[in-house]
Design a protein around this motif. Structure first.
Motif, PDB file in Angstrom:
ATOM      1  N   ALA A  11       0.809  -1.230   0.000  1.00 20.07           N
ATOM      2  CA  ALA A  11       0.000   0.000   0.000  1.00 20.07           C
ATOM      3  C   ALA A  11       0.838   1.273   0.000  1.00 20.07           C
ATOM      4  CB  ALA A  11      -0.929  -0.005   1.209  1.00 20.07           C
ATOM      5  N   SER A  12       2.156   1.159   0.042  1.00 21.36           N
ATOM      6  CA  SER A  12       2.952   2.383   0.167  1.00 21.36           C
ATOM      7  C   SER A  12       3.147   3.098  -1.157  1.00 21.36           C
ATOM      8  CB  SER A  12       4.318   2.058   0.797  1.00 21.36           C
ATOM      9  OG  SER A  12       5.019   1.144  -0.017  1.00 21.36           O
ATOM     10  N   SER A  13       2.884   2.427  -2.271  1.00 25.84           N
ATOM     11  CA  SER A  13       3.084   3.114  -3.562  1.00 25.84           C
ATOM     12  C   SER A  13       2.239   2.465  -4.651  1.00 25.84           C
ATOM     13  CB  SER A  13       4.573   3.093  -3.975  1.00 25.84           C
ATOM     14  OG  SER A  13       4.964   1.775  -4.298  1.00 25.84           O
ATOM     15  N   GLY A  14       2.237   3.106  -5.806  1.00 24.07           N
ATOM     16  CA  GLY A  14       1.654   2.525  -7.009  1.00 24.07           C
ATOM     17  C   GLY A  14       0.182   2.148  -6.881  1.00 24.07           C
ATOM     18  N   ILE A  15      -0.150   0.981  -7.410  1.00 24.86           N
ATOM     19  CA  ILE A  15      -1.546   0.524  -7.461  1.00 24.86           C
ATOM     20  C   ILE A  15      -2.088   0.312  -6.044  1.00 24.86           C
ATOM     21  CG2 ILE A  15      -3.053  -1.339  -8.278  1.00 24.86           C
ATOM     22  CD1 ILE A  15      -0.917  -1.784 -10.567  1.00 24.86           C
ATOM     23  N   GLY A  16      -1.267  -0.225  -5.150  1.00 23.51           N
ATOM     24  CA  GLY A  16      -1.714  -0.475  -3.776  1.00 23.51           C
ATOM     25  C   GLY A  16      -2.082   0.812  -3.063  1.00 23.51           C
ATOM     26  N   ALA A  34       3.571  -2.757   4.001  1.00 24.93           N
ATOM     27  CA  ALA A  34       4.715  -2.764   3.061  1.00 24.93           C
ATOM     28  C   ALA A  34       5.956  -2.878   3.941  1.00 24.93           C
ATOM     29  CB  ALA A  34       4.747  -1.499   2.213  1.00 24.93           C
ATOM     30  N   ARG A  35       7.127  -2.960   3.314  1.00 23.68           N
ATOM     31  CA  ARG A  35       8.319  -3.148   4.139  1.00 23.68           C
ATOM     32  C   ARG A  35       8.788  -1.871   4.837  1.00 23.68           C
ATOM     33  NH1 ARG A  35      12.137  -5.437  -0.342  1.00 23.68           N
ATOM     34  NH2 ARG A  35      10.827  -3.906  -1.392  1.00 23.68           N
ATOM     35  N   HIS A  36       8.739  -0.744   4.114  1.00 25.58           N
ATOM     36  CA  HIS A  36       9.446   0.452   4.603  1.00 25.58           C
ATOM     37  C   HIS A  36       8.502   1.418   5.325  1.00 25.58           C
ATOM     38  CE1 HIS A  36      11.910  -1.101   1.192  1.00 25.58           C
ATOM     39  NE2 HIS A  36      12.819  -1.002   2.138  1.00 25.58           N
ATOM     40  N   LEU A  37       8.804   1.641   6.627  1.00 27.78           N
ATOM     41  CA  LEU A  37       7.926   2.484   7.450  1.00 27.78           C
ATOM     42  C   LEU A  37       7.882   3.926   6.932  1.00 27.78           C
ATOM     43  CD1 LEU A  37       6.079   2.650   9.889  1.00 27.78           C
ATOM     44  CD2 LEU A  37       8.088   3.119  11.319  1.00 27.78           C
ATOM     45  N   PHE A  61       5.810  -4.851   7.348  1.00 26.87           N
ATOM     46  CA  PHE A  61       6.118  -6.286   7.339  1.00 26.87           C
ATOM     47  C   PHE A  61       6.745  -6.645   6.003  1.00 26.87           C
ATOM     48  CE2 PHE A  61       3.070  -6.567  10.812  1.00 26.87           C
ATOM     49  CZ  PHE A  61       3.537  -7.632  11.555  1.00 26.87           C
ATOM     50  N   ASP A  62       7.689  -7.594   6.032  1.00 29.76           N
ATOM     51  CA  ASP A  62       8.339  -8.065   4.804  1.00 29.76           C
ATOM     52  C   ASP A  62       7.741  -9.413   4.415  1.00 29.76           C
ATOM     53  OD1 ASP A  62       9.950  -9.005   2.783  1.00 29.76           O
ATOM     54  OD2 ASP A  62      11.834  -8.426   3.755  1.00 29.76           O
ATOM     55  N   LEU A  63       6.975  -9.412   3.339  1.00 35.14           N
ATOM     56  CA  LEU A  63       6.262 -10.632   2.929  1.00 35.14           C
ATOM     57  C   LEU A  63       7.159 -11.630   2.195  1.00 35.14           C
ATOM     58  CD1 LEU A  63       2.948  -8.884   1.869  1.00 35.14           C
ATOM     59  CD2 LEU A  63       3.199 -10.546   3.731  1.00 35.14           C
ATOM     60  N   SER A  64       8.440 -11.320   2.068  1.00 36.65           N
ATOM     61  CA  SER A  64       9.319 -12.310   1.435  1.00 36.65           C
ATOM     62  C   SER A  64       9.730 -13.401   2.425  1.00 36.65           C
ATOM     63  CB  SER A  64      10.558 -11.643   0.828  1.00 36.65           C
ATOM     64  OG  SER A  64      11.388 -11.141   1.845  1.00 36.65           O
ATOM     65  N   ASN A  88      -4.490  -8.270  -1.774  1.00 36.16           N
ATOM     66  CA  ASN A  88      -3.142  -8.818  -1.942  1.00 36.16           C
ATOM     67  C   ASN A  88      -2.505  -8.160  -3.160  1.00 36.16           C
ATOM     68  OD1 ASN A  88      -2.676 -10.865   0.147  1.00 36.16           O
ATOM     69  ND2 ASN A  88      -4.433 -11.923  -0.767  1.00 36.16           N
ATOM     70  N   ASP A  89      -1.860  -7.018  -2.906  1.00 41.37           N
ATOM     71  CA  ASP A  89      -1.272  -6.235  -4.000  1.00 41.37           C
ATOM     72  C   ASP A  89       0.255  -6.327  -4.021  1.00 41.37           C
ATOM     73  OD1 ASP A  89      -1.235  -3.668  -5.912  1.00 41.37           O
ATOM     74  OD2 ASP A  89       0.147  -3.285  -4.246  1.00 41.37           O
ATOM     75  N   ALA A  90       0.900  -6.527  -2.879  1.00 40.52           N
ATOM     76  CA  ALA A  90       2.371  -6.500  -2.835  1.00 40.52           C
ATOM     77  C   ALA A  90       2.934  -7.462  -3.865  1.00 40.52           C
ATOM     78  CB  ALA A  90       2.869  -6.883  -1.438  1.00 40.52           C
ATOM     79  N   VAL A 153       9.656 -16.004 -14.320  1.00 38.77           N
ATOM     80  CA  VAL A 153       9.168 -16.351 -12.979  1.00 38.77           C
ATOM     81  C   VAL A 153       8.050 -15.391 -12.565  1.00 38.77           C
ATOM     82  CG1 VAL A 153       9.816 -16.454 -10.535  1.00 38.77           C
ATOM     83  CG2 VAL A 153      11.299 -17.477 -12.278  1.00 38.77           C
ATOM     84  N   TYR A 154       8.247 -14.113 -12.833  1.00 42.44           N
ATOM     85  CA  TYR A 154       7.213 -13.127 -12.482  1.00 42.44           C
ATOM     86  C   TYR A 154       5.869 -13.502 -13.118  1.00 42.44           C
ATOM     87  CZ  TYR A 154       4.404  -8.905 -12.492  1.00 42.44           C
ATOM     88  OH  TYR A 154       3.359  -8.024 -12.357  1.00 42.44           O
ATOM     89  N   ALA A 155       5.881 -13.730 -14.443  1.00 46.43           N
ATOM     90  CA  ALA A 155       4.624 -14.029 -15.148  1.00 46.43           C
ATOM     91  C   ALA A 155       4.024 -15.342 -14.653  1.00 46.43           C
ATOM     92  CB  ALA A 155       4.863 -14.079 -16.653  1.00 46.43           C
ATOM     93  N   PRO A 188       0.429  -2.738 -18.341  1.00 45.16           N
ATOM     94  CA  PRO A 188       1.577  -1.966 -17.845  1.00 45.16           C
ATOM     95  C   PRO A 188       1.104  -0.632 -17.229  1.00 45.16           C
ATOM     96  CG  PRO A 188       2.107  -2.961 -19.941  1.00 45.16           C
ATOM     97  CD  PRO A 188       0.642  -3.224 -19.702  1.00 45.16           C
ATOM     98  N   THR A 189       1.549  -0.381 -16.020  1.00 46.46           N
ATOM     99  CA  THR A 189       1.036   0.748 -15.223  1.00 46.46           C
ATOM    100  C   THR A 189       2.207   1.582 -14.727  1.00 46.46           C
ATOM    101  OG1 THR A 189      -0.770  -0.729 -14.523  1.00 46.46           O
ATOM    102  CG2 THR A 189      -0.466   1.291 -13.258  1.00 46.46           C
ATOM    103  N   ASP A 190       1.982   2.881 -14.678  1.00 46.89           N
ATOM    104  CA  ASP A 190       3.039   3.823 -14.321  1.00 46.89           C
ATOM    105  C   ASP A 190       3.276   3.816 -12.804  1.00 46.89           C
ATOM    106  OD1 ASP A 190       4.883   5.805 -14.301  1.00 46.89           O
ATOM    107  OD2 ASP A 190       3.462   7.440 -14.683  1.00 46.89           O
ATOM    108  N   THR A 191       4.173   2.932 -12.360  1.00 46.72           N
ATOM    109  CA  THR A 191       4.518   2.806 -10.930  1.00 46.72           C
ATOM    110  C   THR A 191       6.021   2.537 -10.834  1.00 46.72           C
ATOM    111  OG1 THR A 191       4.325   0.400 -10.844  1.00 46.72           O
ATOM    112  CG2 THR A 191       2.282   1.641 -10.522  1.00 46.72           C
ATOM    113  N   ASN A 192       6.464   2.204  -9.606  1.00 51.29           N
ATOM    114  CA  ASN A 192       7.885   1.851  -9.425  1.00 51.29           C
ATOM    115  C   ASN A 192       8.214   0.466  -9.974  1.00 51.29           C
ATOM    116  OD1 ASN A 192       8.205   4.232  -7.991  1.00 51.29           O
ATOM    117  ND2 ASN A 192       7.810   3.252  -6.009  1.00 51.29           N
TER     118      ASN A 192
END
Ligand SMILES: NC(=O)c1ccc[n+]([C@@H]2O[C@H](COP(=O)([O-])OP(=O)(O)OC[C@H]3O[C@@H](n4cnc5c(N)ncnc54)[C@H](OP(=O)(O)O)[C@@H]3O)[C@@H](O)[C@H]2O)c1
Length: 263
Positions: A11-16, A34-37, A61-64, A88-90, A153-155, A188-192
């Motif tokens: 939720a910290s950036s982009g679509i989330g 998201a990971r970064h406070l 939280f780091d979901l990895s 579930n966007d991350a 792998v991503y796809a 394709p969406t304009d995000t990080n």
């Protein structure tokens, strides 16, 4: 004052972030993960600027890490938060020939994009089904429909998200549950995203739509209880193309999108 609570990962950036904005606009309490406070705090500041009354909970939280979804669930339970909507966007990707890319990065992609999504869905869906109330938005991709050379792998994780979601949607109907699950498949969406995936110089990165457009279409589909959201006309055209062309041809098209923009 906030009647309902939405938990949004990524939720910290982009679509989330834009999805969190939709919930905040509609008076949900929002739980941002998201990971970064620092980035979460900045997202909260922007939301408060626009929606003064919104109640925001920040959970870095780091979901990895495979144990994170259970910890996140324990945290929301301990805080007495009933999650009425789960997003579930991350997610993230990596670009390059599979023989060249880093395996640890790709295992993290599988954990965040697919395994954590399944874990969080398992934990929160059970509560929703018990209450016979709730909604879940799973963020897939147009890549859910096509093999993607140079983002193999991503796809594959996004194909997993689509298959998993459609199967559980069917189960929910069989169980006559009022809980709904929607899969959002953005173009394709304009995000990080492209920067993180080392794909910022590709054709796909140069033909993007806005994160707000994608999020608003996805949010409306979620609220309608639709099975699937394909934001923008070009995404719909891409989807119908994927139904008629063989995978080998789709792979060639996707590959060209992940070539450098000037090639
Ligand atoms: N942009 C596109 O073209 C596109 C197209 C189709 C689908 N999607 C999907 O849309 C979703 C959102 O991506 P985006 O485009 O909005 O990119 P983004 O701006 O990079 O957002 C990714 C979000 O996920 C969080 N995140 C990343 N790794 C995480 C981890 N290990 N644990 C917890 N949170 C993590 C990030 O925050 P932190 O870095 O602080 O953790 C950030 O909030 C992803 O699932 C992506 O695959 C994107």
């Amino acid at each position: 004052m906030n009647a309902q609570t939405a938990l949004i990962t990524g939720a910290s950036s982009g679509i989330g972030f834009e999805l969190a904005r939709c919930f905040a606009r509609d008076d949900y309490r929002v739980v941002l993960v998201a990971r970064h406070l620092a980035e979460l705090k900045e997202a909260a500041r922007l939301l408060h600027q626009e929606f003064e009354e919104v109640e925001i909970v920040l959970l870095p939280f780091d979901l990895s890490h495979p144990e994170t979804p259970a910890q996140l669930y324990a945290e929301t339970t301990a805080r007495g938060l009933q999650i009425d909507a789960l997003v579930n966007d991350a997610g993230f990707g990596e670009t390059g020939y599979f023989t060249d890319t880093d395996l640890a990065t790709e295992l993290a992609i599988i954990q965040v994009n697919a395994a954590a999504l399944v874990q969080l869905t398992k934990l929160y869906l059970r509560d929703m089904v018990a209450r016979n109330d709730g909604r879940i938005l799973q963020v897939g991709s147009l890549a859910s429909f096509t093999p993607s050379p140079c983002q193999a792998v991503y796809a594959a994780t996004k194909a997993f998200v689509l298959s998993f979601t459609e199967a559980v949607q069917h189960e929910l109907k069989q169980q006559k549950s009022a809980v709904t699950m929607t899969v959002l498949c953005p173009p394709p969406t304009d995000t990080n995203f492209f920067q993180v995936a080392h794909a910022e110089n590709t054709r796909a990165a140069n033909h993007t739509v806005s994160a707000r457009t994608v999020a608003e279409e996805g949010y409306d589909a979620l609220m309608e209880g639709d099975a699937r959201s394909l934001p923008t006309m070009s995404a719909k055209v891409n989807f119908f193309t994927s139904l008629v062309l063989p995978d080998s041809m789709l792979a060639t098209i996707m590959n060209s999108q992940l070539h450098a923009a000037d090639k």
